[in-house]
Design a protein around this motif. Structure first.
Motif, mmCIF file in Angstrom:
data_model
loop_
_atom_site.group_PDB
_atom_site.id
_atom_site.type_symbol
_atom_site.label_atom_id
_atom_site.label_comp_id
_atom_site.label_asym_id
_atom_site.label_seq_id
_atom_site.Cartn_x
_atom_site.Cartn_y
_atom_site.Cartn_z
ATOM 1 N N ASP A 112 2.904 4.292 -2.171
ATOM 2 C CA ASP A 112 4.145 3.653 -1.740
ATOM 3 C C ASP A 112 3.971 2.143 -1.931
ATOM 4 O O ASP A 112 3.149 1.522 -1.253
ATOM 5 C CB ASP A 112 4.434 3.975 -0.279
ATOM 6 C CG ASP A 112 5.800 3.468 0.184
ATOM 7 O OD1 ASP A 112 6.340 2.539 -0.458
ATOM 8 O OD2 ASP A 112 6.316 3.984 1.187
ATOM 9 N N TYR A 135 8.410 5.402 -11.165
ATOM 10 C CA TYR A 135 7.408 6.123 -10.386
ATOM 11 C C TYR A 135 7.517 7.607 -10.697
ATOM 12 O O TYR A 135 8.614 8.137 -10.888
ATOM 13 C CB TYR A 135 7.588 5.858 -8.895
ATOM 14 C CG TYR A 135 7.145 4.473 -8.502
ATOM 15 C CD1 TYR A 135 5.856 4.240 -8.018
ATOM 16 C CD2 TYR A 135 7.988 3.375 -8.665
ATOM 17 C CE1 TYR A 135 5.433 2.955 -7.683
ATOM 18 C CE2 TYR A 135 7.574 2.089 -8.345
ATOM 19 C CZ TYR A 135 6.289 1.893 -7.857
ATOM 20 O OH TYR A 135 5.870 0.612 -7.545
ATOM 21 N N ALA A 183 5.048 10.727 -0.112
ATOM 22 C CA ALA A 183 6.215 9.840 -0.052
ATOM 23 C C ALA A 183 7.385 10.516 -0.747
ATOM 24 O O ALA A 183 7.204 11.507 -1.465
ATOM 25 C CB ALA A 183 5.905 8.488 -0.710
ATOM 26 N N VAL A 228 11.240 5.844 -3.024
ATOM 27 C CA VAL A 228 10.298 4.874 -3.599
ATOM 28 C C VAL A 228 10.951 4.138 -4.765
ATOM 29 O O VAL A 228 10.881 2.909 -4.870
ATOM 30 C CB VAL A 228 9.001 5.579 -4.042
ATOM 31 C CG1 VAL A 228 8.161 4.652 -4.943
ATOM 32 C CG2 VAL A 228 8.180 5.996 -2.830
ATOM 33 N N TRP A 254 13.644 1.780 -3.444
ATOM 34 C CA TRP A 254 13.036 0.587 -2.849
ATOM 35 C C TRP A 254 12.624 -0.387 -3.943
ATOM 36 O O TRP A 254 12.891 -1.601 -3.850
ATOM 37 C CB TRP A 254 11.826 0.976 -2.002
ATOM 38 C CG TRP A 254 11.172 -0.210 -1.346
ATOM 39 C CD1 TRP A 254 11.448 -0.736 -0.116
ATOM 40 C CD2 TRP A 254 10.137 -1.044 -1.904
ATOM 41 N NE1 TRP A 254 10.665 -1.831 0.133
ATOM 42 C CE2 TRP A 254 9.846 -2.042 -0.949
ATOM 43 C CE3 TRP A 254 9.431 -1.031 -3.110
ATOM 44 C CZ2 TRP A 254 8.879 -3.028 -1.180
ATOM 45 C CZ3 TRP A 254 8.468 -2.012 -3.341
ATOM 46 C CH2 TRP A 254 8.196 -2.993 -2.380
#
Length: 263
Positions: A190, A228, A245, A250, A253
């Motif tokens: 993360d 990711y 996560a 992710v 963000w």
């Protein structure tokens, strides 16, 4: 210069149409990945759905050998993408083989008139800062997709000692895969976690440098994908294989942070 943030199809589920709709609803500016299988969604339908949502397109492919370059690039060019991202060659290729590969890639790139960039990626010709620097010095028009998470993993360190190679790579990068890597892997669990503050700061410093070079070059847009990956790129718990996560969150963000740090 306008910042455009793309969402990779990698790690998403559902039909291509559902994925496009979800990406658009989340506020992304475009999609990135391989084109869908025509049996699921023909090219005209795929492009029409992107147009309906005003989404730009970056296409990617793995091209292991010199002989594959032309047919792959010609097929991707039919979609009219903004850019093309290649996983180029193999790390075990000799320098002569690598040079022959990039000579062919640059020849085909000129013929299709679409920017082609070669990703900094483990297992590929651009697997390390020093190998990449060799080829960038040999070919002045060679371009890269900056995914430096791989280099941190290959070097097993934040490569502060590779300043010259990093400056050259940043100057040639035309697209960023904004994933944070660490010494033992290409993806932190993360990027918001405080234990990876130093890693995030180093990566963001490189991305800001790339943005500066693109602005100096007169580019109208700066493209960024918070790429990711899903499990097991994303860490999982032993025995249960449960992700540590939420991949969608992710990426969101990282996209929102980029809007504040790179705009």
């Amino acid at each position: 210069m306008k910042l455009m943030i793309f969402r990779a199809f990698w790690g998403m589920t559902g039909s291509t149409a559902e994925q496009i709709d979800r990406i658009a609803a989340a506020g992304y500016d475009g999609v990135e990945g391989a084109p869908p299988d025509p049996s699921e969604m023909p090219r005209a339908e795929f492009l029409d759905r992107l147009r309906q949502h005003n989404l730009a397109l970056i296409l990617g492919a793995q091209v292991d050998s010199r002989e594959q370059i032309e047919p792959v690039l010609m097929r991707l060019a039919e979609y009219g993408p903004l850019k093309i991202d290649l996983h180029s060659g193999r790390d075990a290729m000799s320098r002569d083989e690598g040079c022959a590969y990039f000579e062919e890639a640059l020849r085909v790139e000129r013929s299709i008139g679409i920017p082609v960039a070669h990703e900094t990626h483990r297992g590929r010709l651009f697997f390390s800062p020093w190998d990449t620097a060799y080829y960038l010095r040999a070919f002045e028009s060679l371009k890269i997709v900056a995914d430096y998470s791989h280099w941190v993993n290959v070097c097993e360190r934040l490569p502060f000692d590779q300043t010259d190679a990093m400056d050259l790579a940043n100057n040639r990068a035309i697209h960023v895969h904004g994933r944070v890597g660490y010494e033992e892997g290409p993806q932190v669990p993360d990027p918001a976690a405080p234990e990876y503050t130093e890693h995030l700061a180093w990566h963001e410093q490189q991305w800001q440098s790339i943005r500066g070079f693109r602005q100096q070059a007169g580019d109208e847009v700066f493209t960024f994908t918070p790429e990711y990956g899903p499990p097991r790129y994303l860490h999982t718990l032993p025995y249960t294989d449960v992700p540590v996560a939420d991949l969608w969150q992710v990426c969101l963000w990282a996209a929102n942070r980029a809007r504040h740090t790179l705009a």
